[in-house]
Design an enzyme around this catalytic site. Structure first.
Site, mmCIF file in Angstrom:
data_model
loop_
_atom_site.group_PDB
_atom_site.id
_atom_site.type_symbol
_atom_site.label_atom_id
_atom_site.label_comp_id
_atom_site.label_asym_id
_atom_site.label_seq_id
_atom_site.Cartn_x
_atom_site.Cartn_y
_atom_site.Cartn_z
ATOM 1 C CD GLU A 97 0.673 -2.332 -6.111
ATOM 2 O OE1 GLU A 97 1.387 -1.320 -6.009
ATOM 3 O OE2 GLU A 97 -0.116 -2.523 -7.046
ATOM 4 C CG ASP A 98 0.875 1.433 -3.484
ATOM 5 O OD1 ASP A 98 0.368 0.443 -4.061
ATOM 6 O OD2 ASP A 98 0.609 2.605 -3.825
ATOM 7 C CG ASP A 101 -8.616 -0.874 -2.688
ATOM 8 O OD1 ASP A 101 -9.217 -1.241 -1.681
ATOM 9 O OD2 ASP A 101 -9.006 0.081 -3.388
ATOM 10 C CG PHE A 150 -8.372 6.811 -0.385
ATOM 11 C CD1 PHE A 150 -8.464 5.909 -1.439
ATOM 12 C CD2 PHE A 150 -7.472 7.869 -0.490
ATOM 13 C CE1 PHE A 150 -7.681 6.058 -2.574
ATOM 14 C CE2 PHE A 150 -6.693 8.022 -1.625
ATOM 15 C CZ PHE A 150 -6.806 7.113 -2.665
ATOM 16 N NE ARG A 163 2.319 9.876 -6.349
ATOM 17 C CZ ARG A 163 1.552 8.826 -6.636
ATOM 18 N NH1 ARG A 163 1.592 7.754 -5.887
ATOM 19 N NH2 ARG A 163 0.738 8.846 -7.678
HETATM 20 P P1 IMP Z 1 -6.436 -2.364 -6.681
HETATM 21 O O1 IMP Z 1 -6.277 -2.682 -8.136
HETATM 22 O O2 IMP Z 1 -7.855 -1.955 -6.359
HETATM 23 O O3 IMP Z 1 -5.952 -3.474 -5.767
HETATM 24 O O4 IMP Z 1 -5.643 -1.048 -6.362
HETATM 25 C C1 IMP Z 1 -4.306 -0.993 -6.411
HETATM 26 C C2 IMP Z 1 -3.817 0.430 -6.551
HETATM 27 O O5 IMP Z 1 -4.806 1.415 -6.227
HETATM 28 C C3 IMP Z 1 -2.702 0.656 -5.560
HETATM 29 O O6 IMP Z 1 -1.467 0.290 -6.109
HETATM 30 C C4 IMP Z 1 -2.798 2.134 -5.280
HETATM 31 O O7 IMP Z 1 -2.050 2.852 -6.221
HETATM 32 C C5 IMP Z 1 -4.267 2.457 -5.450
HETATM 33 N N1 IMP Z 1 -4.936 2.495 -4.139
HETATM 34 C C6 IMP Z 1 -5.787 1.600 -3.611
HETATM 35 N N2 IMP Z 1 -6.213 1.945 -2.391
HETATM 36 C C7 IMP Z 1 -5.591 3.119 -2.118
HETATM 37 C C8 IMP Z 1 -5.596 3.998 -0.977
HETATM 38 O O8 IMP Z 1 -6.250 3.785 0.075
HETATM 39 N N3 IMP Z 1 -4.811 5.105 -1.091
HETATM 40 C C9 IMP Z 1 -4.071 5.391 -2.201
HETATM 41 N N4 IMP Z 1 -4.038 4.599 -3.260
HETATM 42 C C10 IMP Z 1 -4.789 3.469 -3.230
#
Ligand code: IMP
Length: 174
Positions: A97-98, A101, A150, A163
């Site tokens: 995963e990138d 959050d 962000f 990207r």
């Molecule tokens: P989560 O479900 O809130 O943990 O978010 C996961 C997904 O949200 C990541 O795989 C990203 O694609 C996107 N995401 C969350 N934070 C960021 C950010 O700071 N920049 C870009 N994408 C984000």
């Protein structure tokens, strides 16, 4: 309004950490066969570098998910846009995963993948924003903990842009 990107993690810093993660994964799975599941789209750059830093027999597969709209807030609803191409029963699975959050995406994906009876499921995330966690998810291999900003670049987007930046930065609006 114009935007500029302020560097948070430069290319050399990212490359060094990715090499360390690859070495750690290689040592811990020692001679086992891995299935690396790359979460699209944001992980494609990280995964390309990470898989080349892992010295194990492995196959890659892709899982497309969408949890954000065009904005910067997670909707909490995870939509599968592309499923795996093969079963993962009895396999050692590593989710790449990138960023974690809120944690909602990974939590949902772990529930989904466990229904397919893999032998094990671990998570490798390049970034983690603990300030925004809404559910606790185990991150077995983590690149960097970052503050609540962000970020874009190295695969991560803001409304599908940035990207292709080779580093990770914060979008500043002026
Ligand atoms: P989560 O479900 O809130 O943990 O978010 C996961 C997904 O949200 C990541 O795989 C990203 O694609 C996107 N995401 C969350 N934070 C960021 C950010 O700071 N920049 C870009 N994408 C984000």
């Amino acid at each position: 309004m114009t935007e500029r990107i302020v560097t948070m993690l430069d290319q050399a810093t990212i490359a060094k950490r990715v090499a360390e993660l690859g070495a750690q994964i290689t040592a811990e799975y020692k001679d086992r066969h891995l299935v690396v599941i790359i979460i699209l789209k944001g992980s494609f750059v990280f995964a390309a570098d990470l898989t080349r830093a892992i010295d194990l027999p492995l196959r890659v597969d892709f899982l497309g998910v969408r949890s954000y709209g065009e904005g910067t807030e997670s909707s909490g609803v995870v939509q599968i846009t592309q499923d795996l191409s093969r079963p993962i029963a009895d396999e050692d699975v590593l989710i790449v995963e990138d960023i974690v959050d809120t944690g909602l995406t990974i939590a949902h994906l772990m529930d989904l993948l466990r229904t397919r009876q893999p032998r094990s499921v671990k998570v490798c995330s390049l970034l983690h924003k603990p300030a925004r966690a809404r559910v606790v998810v185990p991150i077995d291999y983590l690149g960097f903990v970052i503050e609540d900003k962000f970020v874009v670049g190295y695969g991560l987007d803001f409304a599908e842009r940035y990207r292709n930046l080779p580093y990770i930065g914060v979008v500043e609006r002026m």
